[in-house]
Design an enzyme around this catalytic site. Structure first.
Site, short mmCIF file in Angstrom:
data_model
loop_
_atom_site.label_atom_id
_atom_site.label_comp_id
_atom_site.label_asym_id
_atom_site.label_seq_id
_atom_site.Cartn_x
_atom_site.Cartn_y
_atom_site.Cartn_z
N ASP A 1 11.52 -18.41 -2.82
CA ASP A 1 12.73 -18.34 -2.00
C ASP A 1 12.50 -17.60 -0.68
OD1 ASP A 1 12.63 -15.70 -2.87
OD2 ASP A 1 14.66 -15.66 -3.69
N ASP B 1 6.75 -16.31 -2.00
CA ASP B 1 6.73 -15.32 -3.08
C ASP B 1 6.74 -16.04 -4.42
OD1 ASP B 1 9.31 -16.27 -2.74
OD2 ASP B 1 10.24 -14.41 -3.40
N SER C 1 10.59 -12.65 -8.99
CA SER C 1 10.44 -12.90 -7.56
C SER C 1 9.13 -12.35 -7.00
CB SER C 1 11.65 -12.34 -6.81
OG SER C 1 11.64 -12.69 -5.46
N ASP D 1 8.94 -16.87 -6.72
CA ASP D 1 9.92 -17.91 -7.08
C ASP D 1 10.28 -18.81 -5.90
OD1 ASP D 1 11.38 -15.90 -5.77
OD2 ASP D 1 13.21 -16.34 -6.89
#
Length: 458
Positions: A241, A237, A94, A239
């Site tokens: 999300d 960010d 992440s 990933d």
């Protein structure tokens, strides 16, 4: 839980985070799920392919087939899991720095696993129960190449495309070299926006900026907003999300302010929203004005998801939830943090109000947030800092909330000291309408932690 923190499990590659560990996690998950196939995705990190291979080995060794989606944002994998009714493994750290990687686990309902499901997998993992099958029952592996295309198509069908297009917005986009670089530029163009980008090439070295979309990493986006005369800046960010915003002047917008603006749009009387213990007074104010209820959890998406599912079972309406780090849930759409969808809902808000970003967030700009991290290199240092934090909280002129660390609410300000669930750091947060007050609270708490750590080093 020992293995799974506030959002999956993460670690430094080659140290605590190894292919062998990832294979064991994936195998334990596959054996616990008792599924016949598992979806597997990864973000852009340089170690991603290696750990995806390890996860695939663990899943197939447990006798389960693997669908390999390649590089996808976490919400793309989640969508695939829900539509195909398969559980999923996402290889991502992440927002963590490039040397980290991690694993997120998703159920066949398209929702990251709640605490009780993670604990069952962790119990199997730590007990080292056998998960491998005989040679003639090994699972198969196949590629899935259209997960991102299907994800973008669903996004477009789920937002007010006509309203956003009619607003004629210019979006400055910074995917931060992460997985959303493969989806968000196309999505916003298909929404009818003019799109200019920075750090939009997928690159696991993250040469342009660190993956976490915080103010100090986003100077390039602010400059791009000003240079392109953009209406809004959007940062993701690693990933994809989360979504953080810049206003039309190229100024950073606090995530707590954008969360409050989005919550004010969707919350009504009798609704409930869920946030973490570092909740801003901005959201408290919104809930009071709307007649909505506010539920607090320990920090992290896993904890928020768990509480939302509990509230659903109790018949509660939860139209919006999340944290002030850009991770907002719209559970009626899907119980996932989705950076592209969050940004699209913000664009809808701009279109509906016929307003600029600065006008939309102006009612929520009266507070100052300060955050600082104190790193540690050993369990002894961590233990010393947490002991000092406990003593500091006990001696304070405020009743500590110990749901997650130590939160002290003074009425005019609050401060929170807690260990990170994803990095070797103790985080200190403070908020006040008085910037000097917030700074002083953080400085005082950090001095306590540093002194405790210094005592261990001595």
């Amino acid at each position: 839980m020992k293995v799974f923190g506030s959002s999956g499990t993460r670690g430094v590659v080659g140290e605590e985070f190894t292919p062998e560990f990832v294979s064991r996690v994936a195998s334990a998950a596959a054996a616990t799920w008792e599924a016949d196939r598992v979806a597997l995705g990864r973000d852009t990190r340089t170690s991603g392919r290696t750990f995806a291979d390890a996860a695939a080995a663990g899943v197939t060794a447990a006798g389960v087939d693997v669908e390999r989606l390649g590089v996808v944002p976490t919400p793309s994998l989640v969508r695939h899991c829900e539509v195909e009714s398969v559980p999923g493994v996402m290889i991502t750290a992440s927002h963590n720095p490039p040397e980290f990687n991690g694993v997120k686990l998703v159920g066949d309902d398209g929702i990251e696993l709640p605490v009780n499901r993670l604990e069952a997998i962790e119990e199997r993992l730590l007990a080292e129960e056998p998960t491998t099958v005989a040679w003639d029952r090994i699972g198969d592996s196949r590629r899935v190449d259209d997960a991102n295309d299907d994800y973008v198509a669903e996004l477009l069908a789920s937002v007010d495309r006509e309203a956003v297009a009619a607003a004629d917005l210019t979006v400055a986009l910074d995917p931060g070299h992460g997985a959303a670089a493969l989806t968000s530029p196309e999505f916003f163009r298909e929404l009818g926006c003019e799109v200019v980008t920075v750090n939009a090439q997928p690159d696991g070295h993250f040469p342009g900026r660190e993956p976490e979309p915080v103010r100090e990493h986003l100077d390039d986006l602010g400059r791009l907003v000003r240079a392109a005369d953009a209406d809004v800046g959007v940062a993701h960010d690693g990933d994809g999300d989360r979504a953080i915003f810049f206003d039309e002047t190229g100024s950073y917008v606090e995530g707590d302010a954008s969360l409050a603006a989005l919550a004010a749009r969707d919350l009504g009387e009798g609704d409930t929203t869920v946030a973490a213990v570092n909740v801003s007074q901005r959201l408290v104010d919104v809930c009071e004005a709307a007649g909505a209820n506010l539920e607090l959890t320990p920090i992290g998406s896993t904890n928020i998801i768990t509480r939302i599912k509990e509230l659903w079972r109790e018949g509660e309406s939860v139209p919006v939830a999340g944290e002030g780090n850009g991770g907002v849930f719209f559970p009626d759409y899907r119980l996932v943090r989705d950076g592209a969808f969050i940004a699209a809902k913000f664009l809808e808000l701009l279109a509906e109000r016929e307003a600029t970003v600065s006008e939309v967030v102006a009612p929520y700009e009266d507070y100052t947030n300060v955050r600082e991290n104190v790193g540690y290199g050993s369990d002894a240092e961590l233990d010393a800092m947490l002991a000092a934090a406990e003593e500091y909280a006990a001696s304070a002129d405020a009743e500590p909330d110990t749901k997650d660390g130590y939160r002290l609410d003074y009425g005019d300000a609050w401060v929170l000291v807690r260990p990170s669930g994803t990095e070797p750091k103790v985080r200190v947060y403070a908020e006040s309408a008085d910037a000097d007050r917030a700074e002083a609270l953080v400085r005082e708490a950090v001095e306590v932690l540093v002194e405790a750590k210094r005592g261990v080093e001595a």
